[in-house]
Every structure is written in structure tokens, then in C-alpha cells.
Design a protein around this motif. Structure first.
Motif, PDB file in Angstrom:
ATOM      1  N   ILE A 260      -7.087  17.071 -30.296  1.00 30.70           N
ATOM      2  CA  ILE A 260      -6.305  17.001 -28.494  1.00 30.70           C
ATOM      3  C   ILE A 260      -5.167  16.196 -28.392  1.00 30.70           C
ATOM      4  CG2 ILE A 260      -7.707  17.139 -25.759  1.00 30.70           C
ATOM      5  CD1 ILE A 260      -7.889  19.849 -27.197  1.00 30.70           C
ATOM      6  N   PHE A 261      -6.091  14.672 -29.006  1.00 29.24           N
ATOM      7  CA  PHE A 261      -5.514  13.322 -28.745  1.00 29.24           C
ATOM      8  C   PHE A 261      -4.203  12.946 -29.627  1.00 29.24           C
ATOM      9  CE2 PHE A 261      -9.667  13.717 -26.789  1.00 29.24           C
ATOM     10  CZ  PHE A 261      -9.298  13.873 -25.284  1.00 29.24           C
ATOM     11  N   ASP A 262      -4.444  13.630 -30.536  1.00 30.55           N
ATOM     12  CA  ASP A 262      -3.406  13.087 -31.690  1.00 30.55           C
ATOM     13  C   ASP A 262      -1.895  14.455 -31.918  1.00 30.55           C
ATOM     14  OD1 ASP A 262      -1.580  12.615 -34.076  1.00 30.55           O
ATOM     15  OD2 ASP A 262      -2.829  12.523 -35.663  1.00 30.55           O
ATOM     16  N   SER A 263      -1.236  13.895 -30.188  1.00 33.66           N
ATOM     17  CA  SER A 263       0.231  14.846 -30.198  1.00 33.66           C
ATOM     18  C   SER A 263       1.092  14.336 -29.274  1.00 33.66           C
ATOM     19  CB  SER A 263      -1.086  15.910 -28.668  1.00 33.66           C
ATOM     20  OG  SER A 263      -0.204  16.896 -29.008  1.00 33.66           O
ATOM     21  N   ILE A 264       1.852  14.604 -28.426  1.00 32.43           N
ATOM     22  CA  ILE A 264       2.741  14.838 -27.872  1.00 32.43           C
ATOM     23  C   ILE A 264       2.617  14.565 -26.514  1.00 32.43           C
ATOM     24  CG2 ILE A 264       5.236  14.417 -27.253  1.00 32.43           C
ATOM     25  CD1 ILE A 264       5.842  15.282 -30.332  1.00 32.43           C
ATOM     26  N   ASN A 265       2.724  13.792 -25.652  1.00 31.01           N
ATOM     27  CA  ASN A 265       2.499  13.428 -23.785  1.00 31.01           C
ATOM     28  C   ASN A 265       4.282  13.086 -23.825  1.00 31.01           C
ATOM     29  OD1 ASN A 265       0.205  13.653 -24.542  1.00 31.01           O
ATOM     30  ND2 ASN A 265      -0.199  11.054 -23.684  1.00 31.01           N
ATOM     31  N   THR A 266       4.645  13.373 -22.637  1.00 37.25           N
ATOM     32  CA  THR A 266       5.620  13.184 -21.543  1.00 37.25           C
ATOM     33  C   THR A 266       5.432  12.994 -20.585  1.00 37.25           C
ATOM     34  OG1 THR A 266       6.501  15.396 -23.265  1.00 37.25           O
ATOM     35  CG2 THR A 266       7.444  14.886 -21.034  1.00 37.25           C
ATOM     36  N   LEU A 267       6.467  11.565 -19.854  1.00 35.23           N
ATOM     37  CA  LEU A 267       6.334  11.336 -18.543  1.00 35.23           C
ATOM     38  C   LEU A 267       7.611  11.519 -18.137  1.00 35.23           C
ATOM     39  CD1 LEU A 267       6.726   7.439 -19.506  1.00 35.23           C
ATOM     40  CD2 LEU A 267       4.011   9.389 -19.029  1.00 35.23           C
ATOM     41  N   HIS A 268       7.415  12.115 -16.993  1.00 37.96           N
ATOM     42  CA  HIS A 268       8.641  12.579 -16.669  1.00 37.96           C
ATOM     43  C   HIS A 268       9.385  11.898 -14.830  1.00 37.96           C
ATOM     44  CE1 HIS A 268       7.416  16.752 -17.720  1.00 37.96           C
ATOM     45  NE2 HIS A 268       6.845  16.084 -18.139  1.00 37.96           N
ATOM     46  N   PHE A 269      10.490  12.177 -14.494  1.00 37.59           N
ATOM     47  CA  PHE A 269      10.959  11.294 -13.343  1.00 37.59           C
ATOM     48  C   PHE A 269      11.785  11.662 -12.874  1.00 37.59           C
ATOM     49  CE2 PHE A 269      10.421   9.210 -17.841  1.00 37.59           C
ATOM     50  CZ  PHE A 269      10.590   7.482 -17.474  1.00 37.59           C
ATOM     51  N   ASP A 270      11.672  13.349 -12.078  1.00 40.60           N
ATOM     52  CA  ASP A 270      12.107  14.103 -10.932  1.00 40.60           C
ATOM     53  C   ASP A 270      12.255  13.123  -9.907  1.00 40.60           C
ATOM     54  OD1 ASP A 270      11.852  16.276 -13.204  1.00 40.60           O
ATOM     55  OD2 ASP A 270      10.176  16.655 -12.260  1.00 40.60           O
ATOM     56  N   PRO A 271      13.517  14.035  -8.790  1.00 43.79           N
ATOM     57  CA  PRO A 271      13.583  13.223  -7.906  1.00 43.79           C
ATOM     58  C   PRO A 271      12.007  13.419  -6.947  1.00 43.79           C
ATOM     59  CG  PRO A 271      15.629  14.738  -8.517  1.00 43.79           C
ATOM     60  CD  PRO A 271      14.111  14.855  -9.401  1.00 43.79           C
ATOM     61  N   GLU A 272      11.087  13.850  -6.716  1.00 46.94           N
ATOM     62  CA  GLU A 272      10.283  14.208  -6.109  1.00 46.94           C
ATOM     63  C   GLU A 272       9.114  13.761  -6.923  1.00 46.94           C
ATOM     64  OE1 GLU A 272      10.296  17.999  -8.504  1.00 46.94           O
ATOM     65  OE2 GLU A 272      11.875  16.698  -7.629  1.00 46.94           O
ATOM     66  N   ARG A 273       9.369  13.339  -8.112  1.00 43.03           N
ATOM     67  CA  ARG A 273       8.097  12.796  -8.797  1.00 43.03           C
ATOM     68  C   ARG A 273       8.620  11.772  -9.169  1.00 43.03           C
ATOM     69  NH1 ARG A 273       6.079  18.519 -10.540  1.00 43.03           N
ATOM     70  NH2 ARG A 273       8.193  18.668 -11.386  1.00 43.03           N
ATOM     71  N   ALA A 274       8.801  10.081  -8.642  1.00 44.14           N
ATOM     72  CA  ALA A 274       9.346   9.108  -8.975  1.00 44.14           C
ATOM     73  C   ALA A 274       7.890   8.141  -9.823  1.00 44.14           C
ATOM     74  CB  ALA A 274       9.387   8.480  -8.162  1.00 44.14           C
ATOM     75  N   PRO A 275       7.843   7.822 -10.873  1.00 52.35           N
ATOM     76  CA  PRO A 275       6.317   6.971 -11.194  1.00 52.35           C
ATOM     77  C   PRO A 275       6.260   5.346 -10.904  1.00 52.35           C
ATOM     78  CG  PRO A 275       7.830   7.916 -13.214  1.00 52.35           C
ATOM     79  CD  PRO A 275       8.115   8.688 -11.998  1.00 52.35           C
ATOM     80  N   TYR A 276       5.313   5.170 -10.360  1.00 54.87           N
ATOM     81  CA  TYR A 276       5.621   3.492 -10.643  1.00 54.87           C
ATOM     82  C   TYR A 276       4.560   2.697 -10.003  1.00 54.87           C
ATOM     83  CZ  TYR A 276       2.742   4.650  -5.899  1.00 54.87           C
ATOM     84  OH  TYR A 276       1.622   4.979  -5.087  1.00 54.87           O
ATOM     85  N   LEU A 277       4.604   1.242 -11.185  1.00 56.78           N
ATOM     86  CA  LEU A 277       3.451   0.405 -10.427  1.00 56.78           C
ATOM     87  C   LEU A 277       4.083  -0.257  -9.424  1.00 56.78           C
ATOM     88  CD1 LEU A 277       1.704  -0.720 -12.965  1.00 56.78           C
ATOM     89  CD2 LEU A 277       3.767  -2.478 -13.317  1.00 56.78           C
ATOM     90  N   LEU A 278       1.957  -0.721  -9.248  1.00 53.89           N
ATOM     91  CA  LEU A 278       2.628  -1.692  -7.689  1.00 53.89           C
ATOM     92  C   LEU A 278       1.446  -2.823  -8.297  1.00 53.89           C
ATOM     93  CD1 LEU A 278       1.931  -1.069  -4.690  1.00 53.89           C
ATOM     94  CD2 LEU A 278      -0.304   0.005  -5.249  1.00 53.89           C
ATOM     95  N   LEU A 279       2.530  -3.683  -7.955  1.00 56.18           N
ATOM     96  CA  LEU A 279       2.694  -5.163  -8.196  1.00 56.18           C
ATOM     97  C   LEU A 279       1.760  -5.448  -6.655  1.00 56.18           C
ATOM     98  CD1 LEU A 279       5.106  -5.979 -11.042  1.00 56.18           C
ATOM     99  CD2 LEU A 279       2.845  -5.752 -11.055  1.00 56.18           C
ATOM    100  N   PRO A 280       0.835  -6.532  -7.059  1.00 55.61           N
ATOM    101  CA  PRO A 280       0.775  -7.700  -6.537  1.00 55.61           C
ATOM    102  C   PRO A 280       0.952  -9.183  -6.222  1.00 55.61           C
ATOM    103  CG  PRO A 280      -1.366  -8.160  -7.517  1.00 55.61           C
ATOM    104  CD  PRO A 280      -0.090  -7.041  -8.449  1.00 55.61           C
ATOM    105  N   VAL A 281       2.867  -8.770  -5.978  1.00 55.02           N
ATOM    106  CA  VAL A 281       3.051 -10.131  -5.796  1.00 55.02           C
ATOM    107  C   VAL A 281       3.029 -11.158  -4.288  1.00 55.02           C
ATOM    108  CG1 VAL A 281       5.808 -11.047  -5.537  1.00 55.02           C
ATOM    109  CG2 VAL A 281       4.957  -9.210  -6.753  1.00 55.02           C
ATOM    110  N   ILE A 282       2.531 -12.208  -5.077  1.00 57.46           N
ATOM    111  CA  ILE A 282       2.168 -13.669  -3.683  1.00 57.46           C
ATOM    112  C   ILE A 282       3.171 -14.322  -3.766  1.00 57.46           C
ATOM    113  CG2 ILE A 282       0.496 -15.384  -3.265  1.00 57.46           C
ATOM    114  CD1 ILE A 282      -0.594 -12.546  -3.726  1.00 57.46           C
ATOM    115  N   PRO A 283       3.365 -14.506  -2.096  1.00 54.81           N
ATOM    116  CA  PRO A 283       4.481 -14.885  -2.013  1.00 54.81           C
ATOM    117  C   PRO A 283       4.347 -16.970  -2.063  1.00 54.81           C
ATOM    118  CG  PRO A 283       3.909 -13.969   0.187  1.00 54.81           C
ATOM    119  CD  PRO A 283       2.790 -13.627  -1.091  1.00 54.81           C
ATOM    120  N   SER A 284       5.715 -17.317  -2.335  1.00 52.80           N
ATOM    121  CA  SER A 284       5.213 -18.611  -2.983  1.00 52.80           C
ATOM    122  C   SER A 284       5.575 -19.693  -1.869  1.00 52.80           C
ATOM    123  CB  SER A 284       6.757 -18.263  -3.900  1.00 52.80           C
ATOM    124  OG  SER A 284       7.715 -18.929  -3.701  1.00 52.80           O
TER     125      SER A 284
END
Length: 594
Positions: free
Chosen positions: A549-573
């Protein structure tokens, strides 16, 4: 007995404390010799109260005292036990220190069942026993690291009448999410060296096959020597239980504290380097606790040293002096949140805050793009595949043109497909210098680790809509939703909190993998082991992660309606805080290992 206690201290060894079902636990009690009634500082757990820290954890002890010789000052250190306070530094200030071997451990009889409701009820009974002795002022406080912190959450939720305050120092609180099944994936902690080396080694009945107390000469794990079959019958097997219970069911929920009923003053201390065991749960426990009198501190450096340093002991005594002795220590003026903001090179800036996460956080979406960058603008493009047992994919931000602080929890949105019916996501939040070399940090359990980590099993992707927050997805973990091979699934990955001031010219990286993060092998003296960035906190169970199951191939997708992102907690200086080498400023050079 061959020990002469320090002047002014009385020690009562192996005192019997009878539980409500008749089982007898044993306690060592260190108390002032002068007559009077004193507050009690109690810990209760399975590590063997008679086992000296110097003998059982020789490397960790030696590293700590070499780096911080102040630990040796003002004490003979004869009574040091793992992750508990030193009586010689507390009894002279008018505290009773009481250590109890939990059921089935050390010199306490019964069946060992770690963190179970039965064990928590025993803790309750010990608190009530301590609160009613003729040397007690009726106020009991709890203090300790790790196990001795985790079970404080549990027992405080039962509201023992004589419990007056708790100091939870680096202790997780959710057994499913914090300790044993990160994102639904089994952690090796349940079956690794912690369980076999720290717990089973002092199970009651090891007798002559175990250690002797360096102080009294008594057998640490009781006078009887039982065979292995009997020992196994006298314990529940935690590794088997964790593998058997795939979801957040009654096994885990029976161990979950009733946070709303925690009504005593609380000091919770977490470690930025505690990803994979204590960081998340300490913060989540603090947030969930019902008491209005609660404080959170988050520091850096190793797991044990910060607890034993002079300024930390003074900090702890200020807290307990207020709530166990009724002194006006000024603690009530302490802001609710005390953060040590991390900079590369183990430098920290001390800063107090009013809440967690910080109200002024600028929550920024940084999009994963098919050109392997992280930017504020999304980019559609072809999917990217990776072998799950390979190095994965690393997405990099542009170099920062000024110092930027990132402090708080993180969240990751992905769109993933797999060739099989499941996929394990390992997310690694990293820092790279201007030359592209990864900057590593001293952590609670590894001396060279990345900033923080996150995990999720794709079949556990269902969220709890009530408890989820934009910056802290909360997964239900009640059932499996297998993937359809080749079809895209939306995943929300919780990444544990962090703090870092990214220097100008450095860049942030995010690696998506199908297995644990690893860096160059490095020897960690505090554990006498070679490590690769996650201590022994791997996820390698073949029963939980079958290769088909887990020794396989995964794929990340970047479609216009499916945009992956990282939410970062940036602290104003806007604070003007100048970084200091927090530990060195107070005590000398910072700990550097490996």
C-alpha cells in the motif's frame, strides 16, 4: 539503608499507600525535618522511583552537567531521578517531595496498564493521601517532565479536592494525535526503546534481574524475581494495543483528559523542538484547560536541561509559592504566555504575550507550485509524482530580503492521488541558509532536527468540522476512507507549531515525502545513539504500513481549481525584541550536540 540524609531533611522510603481496590503502591517521601505542615509536590509514574538518573540515564545526565554545571551546585545530586525535581533544591524551601511508583512498576504491586483510567484513579488516591498526612498543609502540587507531565492532565480532570496547582512540563495530552498515531500513522514510540528500556526494565517483579538503588541498595523493581511469562501476564502490552486500535476509539478516549474540569492553576511548558511527542499536546492542553488561572511557556533546547536550570527552578518556585504556600510571589502579574522566540544558532528572544496563537498574526498562504517553489501566487501546471520511499519533493521560497518571524501553528492543503488505496504524507518544514545548506536545531529528542513536522494518512482525511480551525485542522480518525487509485483527494495536514526568525538571505523549504525525514547521521550523547533528525520517533511499523500500500507513487496536483498551499503564521516586526542567546546569557555556552 545506608544513606544519611542531608541536614534538615527526613526521608521515608517505600511508604505504603493503599488504593481504593486494596492494591498497595509505594512512595519515597522527602520532607523537612523541622515540625510543621508543608505543601506537597508529587509525581506518579512507571520509571522506578529508586533508580538514579545518573545510573539509568548516564549519557543524558553527563551531557547536561557538562554543559550546565550549575545543575550540580547546591545539591549532592544523590536523589536525582529521571524527569523529577531534586529534593535537595526544594525541601529546604519548605516543600515535601513525594515520588510514587505507579501500579505494576518499581516497588508497587498490581497490573501495569499505562495511562489507563485505573492508573489515573490511583494518582487521584495518592494526591488525597498526601493531602491528609500530618506533615501536609493540605495543598498538593504536581510537577514533572514527559510521563510525569502527561498524567497531570488526566488526574487534574478528576478534580482531587487536595490538588492545588499543576506544572505540566513538556507533556502531550492526546494519546492518539500527540503520541501514538500521528495523523493516523503508528509511531515507533509505542514499541521502541522508551517502552522496552524505560518502562519494562523497571516493571514490578524484575527483582534481581533489574537494578538496585544506589542509595539504599534495595531492588528498584521489587524484592520478587518473576519469570517473563508472569511479568507479561502482569501488564497490558501497549505496542499491541496501539496496533489493534486503528482509530480514535474508546481505548484512546478513555485516556483523554477532561480538560474542561481542570480548575486548578496551571503552568504548561512546551519545547519548540518537541515535534512528534510533546509540543502539540502541551499547547492544546493549555488552550483546552477550563481553569482561568493558566500560563504557557514555550522554550527551546533539549528535553531535560531547561527543567533543571536555576532560572527554571526559580520560575517554578514562584508559581508554586503563590498557589501552594499562599505567598505573594508576584506570579499573578505574570502575562499568560511566555515565548522564547527562536533564531538560528540556538539564540532566543524572550517575549511575553497575551494569547496563543498571537492575535496580530498575519496568516499568509504560500502556494506550492509545479516549478517546486513556494510563492504567494498560485500556479497551475502539470502534476508532480514522487516515490514514497524516496526523498520526496521540496518546495522553496525565494530568499528573504529582510528578517521575518514565523511563530505559531501551520497548516497544509494538498491535492493528492496515489497508485494504491492509501498514502501517508510526511511534511517537513525546513530552513536553508544563503548557500542552500539546511539549518538544523537542537530539539527535545534529537540534537539536529528541522523546524517542525506534520503527518497525515490520506484515508484519515475526514475533518471534525466543530474542532477544526483554519490554522489547525483536526481530524476525526473514526473511520477509513480509502483512496480510489488515480483519483485526486483533498488533504488538510496539521503541521505542529514552530518559532523561527528567518534571517535575511535565508529561505524556507517544505518537503513532502512518503516516509520519515532523515538527515546525515549524527551521534547524540544524551541518548548514546546515532540519530537522523527525528530521534527514535519513526513510523516504521510494517503491520501499520504494508509495502503493497505505502511503497508506491504519490502525485501532487496543481489545477486552477485545486491550488495547494502552506498557511504560515507570520508575525509583524513591531516588537523591537533583540535576540539573545537565551541559555548562554544565563549560564554559559548553549548545548551543542553532534
Amino acid at each position: 539503608m545506608n544513606d544519611i540524609p542531608p541536614k534538615g531533611m527526613v526521608i521515608d522510603w517505600d511508604v505504603p499507600v493503599t488504593m481504593d481496590d486494596g492494591i498497595v503502591l509505594r512512595a519515597d517521601i522527602f520532607r523537612p525535618a523541622r515540625p510543621g505542615r508543608y505543601p506537597v509536590l508529587l509525581n506518579h509514574g512507571p520509571y522506578g522511583k529508586g533508580l538514579s538518573c545518573q545510573e539509568a540515564y548516564a549519557s543524558a545526565w553527563q551531557v547536561m552537567v557538562d554543559e550546565y554545571p550549575e545543575v550540580l551546585e547546591g545539591s549532592s545530586n544523590r536523589y536525582q531521578a529521571w524527569e523529577t525535581i531534586d529534593p535537595e533544591k526544594w525541601v529546604p524551601d519548605g516543600y515535601v517531595c513525594m515520588r510514587v511508583d505507579s501500579r505494576g512498576a518499581g516497588t508497587s504491586q498490581g497490573v501495569m496498564d499505562l495511562w489507563s483510567p485505573r492508573e489515573t484513579q490511583d494518582y487521584y488516591d495518592c494526591i488525597e493521601w498526601a493531602g491528609t498526612q500530618d506533615w501536609s498543609n493540605g495543598k498538593v502540587g504536581l510537577i514533572g517532565i514527559s510521563y510525569y507531565a502527561i498524567n497531570q492532565w488526566q488526574v487534574a480532570g478528576l478534580q482531587p479536592p487536595h490538588l492545588a496547582a499543576i506544572c505540566v512540563w513538556e507533556g502531550g495530552s492526546d494519546f492518539y494525535r500527540d503520541l501514538f498515531r500521528h495523523g493516523g500513522i503508528v509511531s515507533d514510540i509505542s514499541s521502541g526503546p522508551w517502552y522496552t528500556g524505560q518502562v519494562l526494565a523497571v516493571q514490578h517483579g524484575k527483582g534481581g534481574n533489574g537494578k538496585r538503588s544506589a542509595i539504599t541498595g534495595a531492588l528498584v523493581a521489587g524484592p520478587e524475581t518473576l519469570d517473563e511469562e508472569t511479568l507479561r501476564a502482569n501488564r497490558t502490552e501497549l505496542p499491541d494495543q496501539v496496533l489493534e486500535h486503528r482509530f480514535d476509539d474508546d481505548f484512546y478516549r478513555s485516556r483523554l483528559p477532561d480538560f474542561a474540569k481542570i480548575d486548578v492553576p496551571l503552568l504548561a511548558a512546551a519545547n519548540w523542538g518537541g515535534a512528534g511527542i510533546h509540543l502539540r499536546g502541551t499547547i492544546e492542553g493549555y488552550l483546552a484547560a477550563g481553569t482561568k488561572k493558566k500560563w504557557l511557556r514555550v522554550h527551546g533546547n533539549s528535553h531535560v536541561a531547561p527543567f533543571y536550570l536555576d532560572n527554571s527552578i526559580a520560575y517554578q518556585k514562584t508559581f508554586f509559592g503563590q498557589f501552594l504556600k499562599g505567598e505573594d510571589t508576584g506570579w499573578d502579574q505574570q502575562p499568560p504566555v511566555d515565548l522564547k522566540i527562536r533564531h538560528p544558532g540556538e539564540r532566543f528572544a524572550s517575549r511575553t504575550e497575551q494569547e496563543w496563537p498571537l492575535a496580530r498574526t498575519d496568516w499568509q498562504r504560500h502556494y506550492l507550485r509545479p516549478d517546486l517553489t513556494l510563492r504567494r501566487e498560485a500556479q497551475a501546471g502539470p502534476p508532480l509524482s514522487y516515490e514514497t520511499m524516496g526523498e520526496g519533493l521540496t518546495f522553496l521560497m525565494p530568499a528573504f530580503d529582510e528578517d521575518v518571524e514565523i511563530t505559531g501553528p501551520l497548516a497544509l492543503k494538498l491535492f493528492v492521488s496515489s497508485k494504491t488505496t492509501d498514502a501517508d504524507i510526511f511534511a517537513v518544514f525546513r530552513l536553508f541558509d544563503s548557500a542552500g545548506v539546511e539549518t538544523l536545531f537542537i530539539g527535545a529528542n534529537d540534537s539536529a532536527q528541522p523546524l517542525t513536522l506534520g503527518w497525515l494518512r490520506a484515508s484519515h482525511r475526514k475533518l471534525d468540522p466543530v474542532r477544526s480551525l483554519p490554522y489547525r485542522p483536526y481530524h476525526a480518525h473514526r473511520e477509513a476512507e480509502p483512496l480510489t487509485p488515480g483519483e485526486i483527494a483533498e488533504l488538510d495536514v496539521e503541521i505542529w507549531p514552530t518559532s523561527i526568525v528567518v534571517p535575511k538571505g535565508h529561505r524556507i523549504g517544505l518537503t513532502i515525502r512518503g516516509k520519515d525525514y532523515e538527515n546525515a547521521p549524527h551521534y547524540a550523547p544524551q541518548s548514546s545513539a546515532t540519530m537522523r533528525g527525528v530521534s527514535s520517533l519513526y513510523h516504521r511499523s510494517e503491520k501499520d504500513r504494508p509495502a503493497e500500500i505505502f511503497d508506491s507513487i504519490n502525485t501532487l496536483h496543481f489545477d486552477p481549481e485545486r491550488a495547494p498551499y502552506l498557511l504560515l503564521p507570520v508575525i509583524p516586526s513591531a516588537t523591537g525584541d533583540a535576540p539573545i542567546d537565551w541559555f548562554a546569557h544565563l549560564r554559559g555556552a548553549p548545548m551543542r550536540i553532534g
